[in-house]
Structure formats: C-alpha cells, structure tokens
Design an enzyme around this catalytic site. Sequence first.
Site, PDB file in Angstrom:
ATOM      1  CG  ASP A  62      -3.072 -19.890   1.103  1.00  0.00           C
ATOM      2  OD1 ASP A  62      -2.515 -19.612   2.177  1.00  0.00           O
ATOM      3  OD2 ASP A  62      -2.538 -20.614   0.242  1.00  0.00           O
TER       4      ASP A  62
ATOM      5  CG  ASP B 115      -7.833  -3.446   1.704  1.00  0.00           C
ATOM      6  OD1 ASP B 115      -8.788  -2.910   2.283  1.00  0.00           O
ATOM      7  OD2 ASP B 115      -7.620  -3.348   0.487  1.00  0.00           O
TER       8      ASP B 115
ATOM      9  CE  LYS C 169       1.002 -17.885  -0.213  1.00  0.00           C
ATOM     10  NZ  LYS C 169      -0.035 -18.933  -0.260  1.00  0.00           N
TER      11      LYS C 169
ATOM     12  CE1 TYR D  41      -3.929  -2.091   0.351  1.00  0.00           C
ATOM     13  CE2 TYR D  41      -4.646   0.173   0.600  1.00  0.00           C
ATOM     14  CZ  TYR D  41      -4.933  -1.148   0.335  1.00  0.00           C
ATOM     15  OH  TYR D  41      -6.208  -1.520   0.049  1.00  0.00           O
TER      16      TYR D  41
END
Length: 336
Positions: free
Chosen positions: A205, A229, A172, A123
């Site tokens: 995930d 987000d 991740k 971002y």
Amino acid sequence: MHTVTIIPGDGIGPEITKATVKVLEAAGVPIQWEYQEAGTNALEKYKDPLPPQVIESIRRNKVALKGPLTTPIGSGFRSVNVALRKEFDLYVNLRPAKSFEGVKSCWKDIDLIVLRENTEEFYAGIEHYIDPAKSAAETIGVVTRSGSERILRYAFEHARKEGRKKVTIVHKANILKFTGGLFLDVGREVGAGYPGIKTEDKIIDNMCMQLVMNPHQFDVIVTTNLFGDILSDLCSGLVGGLGLAPGANIGATVSMFEAVHGSAPDIAGKNIANPGALILAAAMMSRHLGHPELAGRIEHAVAAVVKEGKHVTFDLNPQNPVGTMEMAEAIISRLK
Ligand code: NAI
C-alpha cells in the site's frame, strides 16, 4: 533464421501483431513465423482455448510472441495467458516502465523494471465456492521458498547485469505473515548475496503511494504475482499509459513476449490501437534471440516516432492521430 511461434490473439491483437511483424521484417530480424491460434478464436474453431498444437509449437520453438487474449470475467474459460505461463513454468514476468519523450505523463525520466513472480499465489487458480449455495468462496495463494527464491534471484541477477543500484522487495508481510513473510525473508537472504546492490522492502500500500508521489526513488521492483500485476499497470500509468508498455514471460527454457495491455475490445477492429507496446516487446524478443543491435534500432525508431508525435495513434495524439498500420510504417521509415 529463428522459428518463433506467433499467436495474434483477439480484440486488437491481430492488428497490432500484423504491424509488429512488418516492423520486425523491415528491421531484418531473421525470423520465420509459426502462426497459432489460442483463446476465443481457438475455442470457436477447435472447441479448446488452448489447443495442443499451440503448446507443441511453443515447446519446439522455445520463443513466442503473443498478442493479447480475452479472458471472460467471472465465468467461462480460465485465462489462457495464465495457462501458458503455468505450462512452460514462465516464472519471471519482466515489465520495464520507461519514459518516452513526447508522451504526456505526470512524470519524466522514469526508468523502472517491475519483476513479478508469475506462477504462484492467487493467480494459481486454486479457488472454489465453499458450498453448493455459493454463499462464500475461497482462493488459496500458495507461496513457496523455491518459487520465491528463483524470482528474487533473477531480480538481483538482472539488476547486477543491467548495472542497477537498488532492488525493492514489495510485500504485505505485516498482514500476510506467512506467504508475505516467506517471500520477504527469502528476498532478504538473496539480497545479502549482492552487496553492491541496495536491498530495501516496502509494504504494497505504501509502495503504491510512493510510486505515485516520488517514483524516481525506485529502480528494480520485485514482488509476488497479484501485487506485480497491479504494480506493473501502475508503473505503465506513470509513463503515460499502456500503449508503450512491453513485457516478457521468462522460464528456464521457454520465453514468451507480449504487451502489458489486454485485447482492448472497446477499440478492436478499427485500426486505431497503438502497436508500440507489442513492437517494443518484439524488440525485447529480438535481443533475447541474440540481436541486440536490431533490438536497439527498433527501440530508437519507436522513440523517434513517438517524440516527433506526428505519426502516432490517438492515445498519444488525440487531436491528429494516425492508424495502427500508419504508425508502424512511420517506425519502419525511421529504421533506415
Ligand atoms: P486492456 O488493456 O485491454 O484495455 C484497457 C484500456 O486501455 C482500454 O481503454 C483500451 O482501449 C486501452 N488500450 C489497451 N491497449 C491499447 C493500445 N494498444 N492502444 C490504445 N489503447 C489501448 O484491459 P481490459 O479492458 O481490462 O481487458 C480486456 C481484455 O484483455 C480482458 O479480457 C482481459 O482479461 C484481457 N487481458 C489480456 C492480457 C494478455 O493477453 N496478456 C493482459 C491484460 C488483459
């Protein structure tokens, strides 16, 4: 009396802001509003989507209530929301996802807090085309130890303060071994300092799947900017949508409160938007300003109106809805 900067925003912003101000006034929260314009309105008027007077006002008042601001997709000016978070180093984005009785949703009794790192990673807007032909583009997501540490510490401190039992660090790190790995390492280090709180981690995930299948296993969730987000909207979906999802952007000196949802151009100007999310954000702001009782009263009034289901907007009662202002009036009558 507190002076608070208020940015009505665009799209549904002005309608829900007007409704929110009425509720706060009726509740007796001692606020003097300083109105400011940002986004597309400011661009038209001042040729600048974030004019200096907005920044000066927030810097002076230290607290802001912000309606949603439209961000052009693909091209055009960069997000004013992101610019404000960067300007005031609002490193915490706190978004509670709580079930309300009377709201149709796949799950009941959800009470989650999503804490999103708000200033770093994808971002930060470090991106460009790699050649003049625009044949490829790259975005650089920088994650720092200090940036990770402050949001993770905030998450554990918040969990402790609120008597929460578990913090889930979402990442991740299996693929993003450096950025994700750093965030996870720091998370484990910080978590080790809070023996009363269970620390666990989940890969993003799997986390999405787990949240949809069995959300009650989670309590406080902390993650990096982009995942946060997405996850916070997912969590809003678990409790029935964006209409009742508030959020706070918190820094060391400035705090800015807003709804999770955007400017909803598809329903703007029709007096049909749900004002609940911004009213709940304003309740969070009232608590922050030192008025927990008034904040609680506003939250109870919203919950009562939603539970009764008679004076709510179309997203909560498609058959027999009322308008934005009528829902706010119903909330006001429940304050008494
Ligand atoms: P959105 O959140 O504005 O709308 C998504 C869907 O939810 C739409 O169908 C909308 O009608 C509905 N919705 C949203 N708020 C509602 C409310 N209060 N009552 C009833 N229904 C509601 O997301 P979208 O369409 O992706 O974004 C529109 C614009 O808002 C974009 O320019 C985006 O960049 C901006 N945005 C701004 C945010 C902010 O100011 N913090 C946050 C998210 C998006």
